[in-house]
Design a protein around this motif. Sequence first.
Motif, PDB file in Angstrom:
ATOM      1  N   LEU A   1     -31.702  29.859 -39.290  1.00 19.56           N
ATOM      2  CA  LEU A   1     -30.660  29.011 -39.858  1.00 19.56           C
ATOM      3  C   LEU A   1     -29.902  28.233 -38.789  1.00 19.56           C
ATOM      4  N   GLY A   2     -29.647  28.870 -37.646  1.00 15.26           N
ATOM      5  CA  GLY A   2     -28.943  28.172 -36.576  1.00 15.26           C
ATOM      6  C   GLY A   2     -29.714  26.964 -36.085  1.00 15.26           C
ATOM      7  N   ASN A   3     -31.008  27.143 -35.854  1.00 17.22           N
ATOM      8  CA  ASN A   3     -31.830  26.011 -35.427  1.00 17.22           C
ATOM      9  C   ASN A   3     -31.990  24.977 -36.539  1.00 17.22           C
ATOM     10  N   LYS A   4     -31.997  25.429 -37.778  1.00 15.81           N
ATOM     11  CA  LYS A   4     -32.091  24.495 -38.895  1.00 15.81           C
ATOM     12  C   LYS A   4     -30.869  23.580 -38.941  1.00 15.81           C
ATOM     13  N   ILE A   5     -29.689  24.122 -38.648  1.00 15.97           N
ATOM     14  CA  ILE A   5     -28.480  23.301 -38.608  1.00 15.97           C
ATOM     15  C   ILE A   5     -28.604  22.248 -37.509  1.00 15.97           C
ATOM     16  N   LEU A   6     -29.134  22.652 -36.334  1.00 16.63           N
ATOM     17  CA  LEU A   6     -29.350  21.691 -35.261  1.00 16.63           C
ATOM     18  C   LEU A   6     -30.319  20.601 -35.691  1.00 16.63           C
ATOM     19  N   LEU A   7     -31.378  20.991 -36.389  1.00 14.48           N
ATOM     20  CA  LEU A   7     -32.354  20.016 -36.881  1.00 14.48           C
ATOM     21  C   LEU A   7     -31.707  19.034 -37.850  1.00 14.48           C
ATOM     22  N   GLU A   8     -30.884  19.528 -38.752  1.00 19.15           N
ATOM     23  CA  GLU A   8     -30.204  18.653 -39.708  1.00 19.15           C
ATOM     24  C   GLU A   8     -29.300  17.656 -38.995  1.00 19.15           C
ATOM     25  N   GLU A   9     -28.613  18.115 -37.940  1.00 17.14           N
ATOM     26  CA  GLU A   9     -27.778  17.214 -37.147  1.00 17.14           C
ATOM     27  C   GLU A   9     -28.642  16.181 -36.426  1.00 17.14           C
ATOM     28  N   ALA A  10     -29.801  16.613 -35.926  1.00 14.12           N
ATOM     29  CA  ALA A  10     -30.712  15.699 -35.235  1.00 14.12           C
ATOM     30  C   ALA A  10     -31.250  14.632 -36.184  1.00 14.12           C
ATOM     31  N   LEU A  11     -31.609  15.037 -37.387  1.00 12.25           N
ATOM     32  CA  LEU A  11     -32.112  14.081 -38.382  1.00 12.25           C
ATOM     33  C   LEU A  11     -31.017  13.094 -38.792  1.00 12.25           C
ATOM     34  N   ARG A  12     -29.803  13.589 -38.903  1.00 11.46           N
ATOM     35  CA  ARG A  12     -28.675  12.729 -39.290  1.00 11.46           C
ATOM     36  C   ARG A  12     -28.449  11.626 -38.266  1.00 11.46           C
ATOM     37  N   GLU A  13     -28.707  11.931 -37.001  1.00 10.69           N
ATOM     38  CA  GLU A  13     -28.464  10.969 -35.921  1.00 10.69           C
ATOM     39  C   GLU A  13     -29.743  10.258 -35.470  1.00 10.69           C
ATOM     40  N   SER A  14     -30.841  10.450 -36.211  1.00  9.75           N
ATOM     41  CA  SER A  14     -32.133   9.799 -35.898  1.00  9.75           C
ATOM     42  C   SER A  14     -32.588  10.070 -34.461  1.00  9.75           C
ATOM     43  N   VAL A  15     -32.506  11.337 -34.062  1.00  8.88           N
ATOM     44  CA  VAL A  15     -32.962  11.754 -32.738  1.00  8.88           C
ATOM     45  C   VAL A  15     -34.466  11.502 -32.615  1.00  8.88           C
ATOM     46  N   GLU A  16     -34.900  11.112 -31.428  1.00  9.99           N
ATOM     47  CA  GLU A  16     -36.301  10.743 -31.215  1.00  9.99           C
ATOM     48  C   GLU A  16     -37.238  11.952 -31.277  1.00  9.99           C
ATOM     49  N   LYS A  17     -36.820  13.079 -30.681  1.00 10.43           N
ATOM     50  CA  LYS A  17     -37.731  14.221 -30.607  1.00 10.43           C
ATOM     51  C   LYS A  17     -36.950  15.526 -30.535  1.00 10.43           C
ATOM     52  N   PHE A  18     -37.563  16.576 -31.089  1.00 12.28           N
ATOM     53  CA  PHE A  18     -36.991  17.927 -31.076  1.00 12.28           C
ATOM     54  C   PHE A  18     -37.994  18.845 -30.387  1.00 12.28           C
ATOM     55  N   ILE A  19     -37.572  19.500 -29.311  1.00  9.88           N
ATOM     56  CA  ILE A  19     -38.420  20.429 -28.572  1.00  9.88           C
ATOM     57  C   ILE A  19     -37.881  21.837 -28.780  1.00  9.88           C
ATOM     58  N   PHE A  20     -38.732  22.724 -29.258  1.00 15.07           N
ATOM     59  CA  PHE A  20     -38.301  24.066 -29.635  1.00 15.07           C
ATOM     60  C   PHE A  20     -39.163  25.112 -28.941  1.00 15.07           C
ATOM     61  N   VAL A  21     -38.537  26.206 -28.536  1.00 10.89           N
ATOM     62  CA  VAL A  21     -39.259  27.300 -27.881  1.00 10.89           C
ATOM     63  C   VAL A  21     -39.424  28.459 -28.852  1.00 10.89           C
ATOM     64  N   SER A  22     -40.680  28.775 -29.164  1.00 12.19           N
ATOM     65  CA  SER A  22     -40.989  29.938 -29.997  1.00 12.19           C
ATOM     66  C   SER A  22     -41.691  30.965 -29.117  1.00 12.19           C
ATOM     67  N   VAL A  23     -42.705  31.640 -29.613  1.00 10.77           N
ATOM     68  CA  VAL A  23     -43.428  32.638 -28.825  1.00 10.77           C
ATOM     69  C   VAL A  23     -44.930  32.414 -28.974  1.00 10.77           C
ATOM     70  N   PHE A  24     -45.676  32.858 -27.979  1.00  8.20           N
ATOM     71  CA  PHE A  24     -47.129  32.737 -27.996  1.00  8.20           C
ATOM     72  C   PHE A  24     -47.716  33.534 -29.154  1.00  8.20           C
ATOM     73  N   ASN A  25     -48.628  32.896 -29.884  1.00  7.75           N
ATOM     74  CA  ASN A  25     -49.288  33.536 -31.031  1.00  7.75           C
ATOM     75  C   ASN A  25     -48.291  34.030 -32.080  1.00  7.75           C
ATOM     76  N   GLY A  26     -47.185  33.313 -32.220  1.00  5.17           N
ATOM     77  CA  GLY A  26     -46.142  33.735 -33.146  1.00  5.17           C
ATOM     78  C   GLY A  26     -46.618  33.932 -34.567  1.00  5.17           C
ATOM     79  N   GLU A  27     -47.571  33.111 -34.995  1.00  2.87           N
ATOM     80  CA  GLU A  27     -48.056  33.198 -36.372  1.00  2.87           C
ATOM     81  C   GLU A  27     -48.742  34.538 -36.660  1.00  2.87           C
ATOM     82  N   ARG A  28     -49.160  35.250 -35.626  1.00  2.00           N
ATOM     83  CA  ARG A  28     -49.821  36.554 -35.805  1.00  2.00           C
ATOM     84  C   ARG A  28     -48.825  37.684 -36.010  1.00  2.00           C
ATOM     85  N   PHE A  29     -47.568  37.440 -35.672  1.00  5.18           N
ATOM     86  CA  PHE A  29     -46.610  38.537 -35.631  1.00  5.18           C
ATOM     87  C   PHE A  29     -45.387  38.285 -36.513  1.00  5.18           C
TER      88      PHE A  29
END
Length: 300
Positions: free
Chosen positions: A101-129
């Motif tokens: 939810l915290g990152n989602k709020i940041l994304l909503e703010e980014a979309l509101r201001e028409s930010v060019e790009k969003f770079i996010f750090v997740s984890v390796f093979n996250g979809e497996r876990f």
Amino acid sequence: MMNMKKVLVAGASGYLGKYVVSEFKMRGYWVRALVRNPDKLKVTGPYLEPAVNNVIDEIIIGDVTKPETLSGICKDIDIVFSSIGITKPTEKASFMDVDYLGNKILLEEALRESVEKFIFVSVFNGERFTYIEAIKAKEMFVKELESSGINYTVIRPTGFFSDMSQFLQMAIRGRVYLIGNGENVMNPIHGADVAKICVDAVDIDEKDIPVGGPEILKYVDIAKLAFSVLGKKPKITRIPAWLIKFFALPLRIMHKNYYVMMKFLIAAMTNNFVAPAVGTHRLKNYFEELKNHWLSKPLI
């Protein structure tokens, strides 16, 4: 100077965040830092991450669990970088509150201001876990990025050198405890090396970038390396994963964040995490520097 790109670094006081701030500034970006505690920017961190207070152009004090503190956070920003996420089980908020939810709020703010790009750090093979709540929350946010329409890149490190510092801490205390047989392998990566990839991501099209360090190591070898750096004979105890799971069950009710962190630790040490190798930093050198840093003051 008129064409200088402006970047928001969310999580700027963390291990990776400080290196990312440094890397963006070194490449000529204007940096706005989002932090909860600005004092952490002023000092070298416990894992040798640099002080960055003097290079940041603007510091915003905010909390992703308090949306009102983030209003307008992306105004005039071109790039958003976020490594926001719970890293300590003592946090009162849940992984869903922060990592999703915290990152989602940041994304909503980014979309509101028409930010060019969003770079996010997740984890390796996250979809497996995704059965682990901490990773599920991150991967839920990745889905939000995918469906948002914004240009984005997800960086997926195997594990940071700061995570490996736990081996050195245990070795200083006299014994390293491993979950499982210690034969699984990974290639951990230094924060400075990940930061270079994060900043490179501004100008590349890849949506998903897995990254690891230059050395593939067994967990038992990481333990032995920690003792070697200290000049000590290795004392290593292997604990079956099933036993850890059994004794961790009460945490599920008593302290959920601790339980989630334990699940993550079990998964990490009983699986292989090897991603494409980048960077130049070696774990032995990091342990040597960290030893000198820690032993000059009380152990954290």
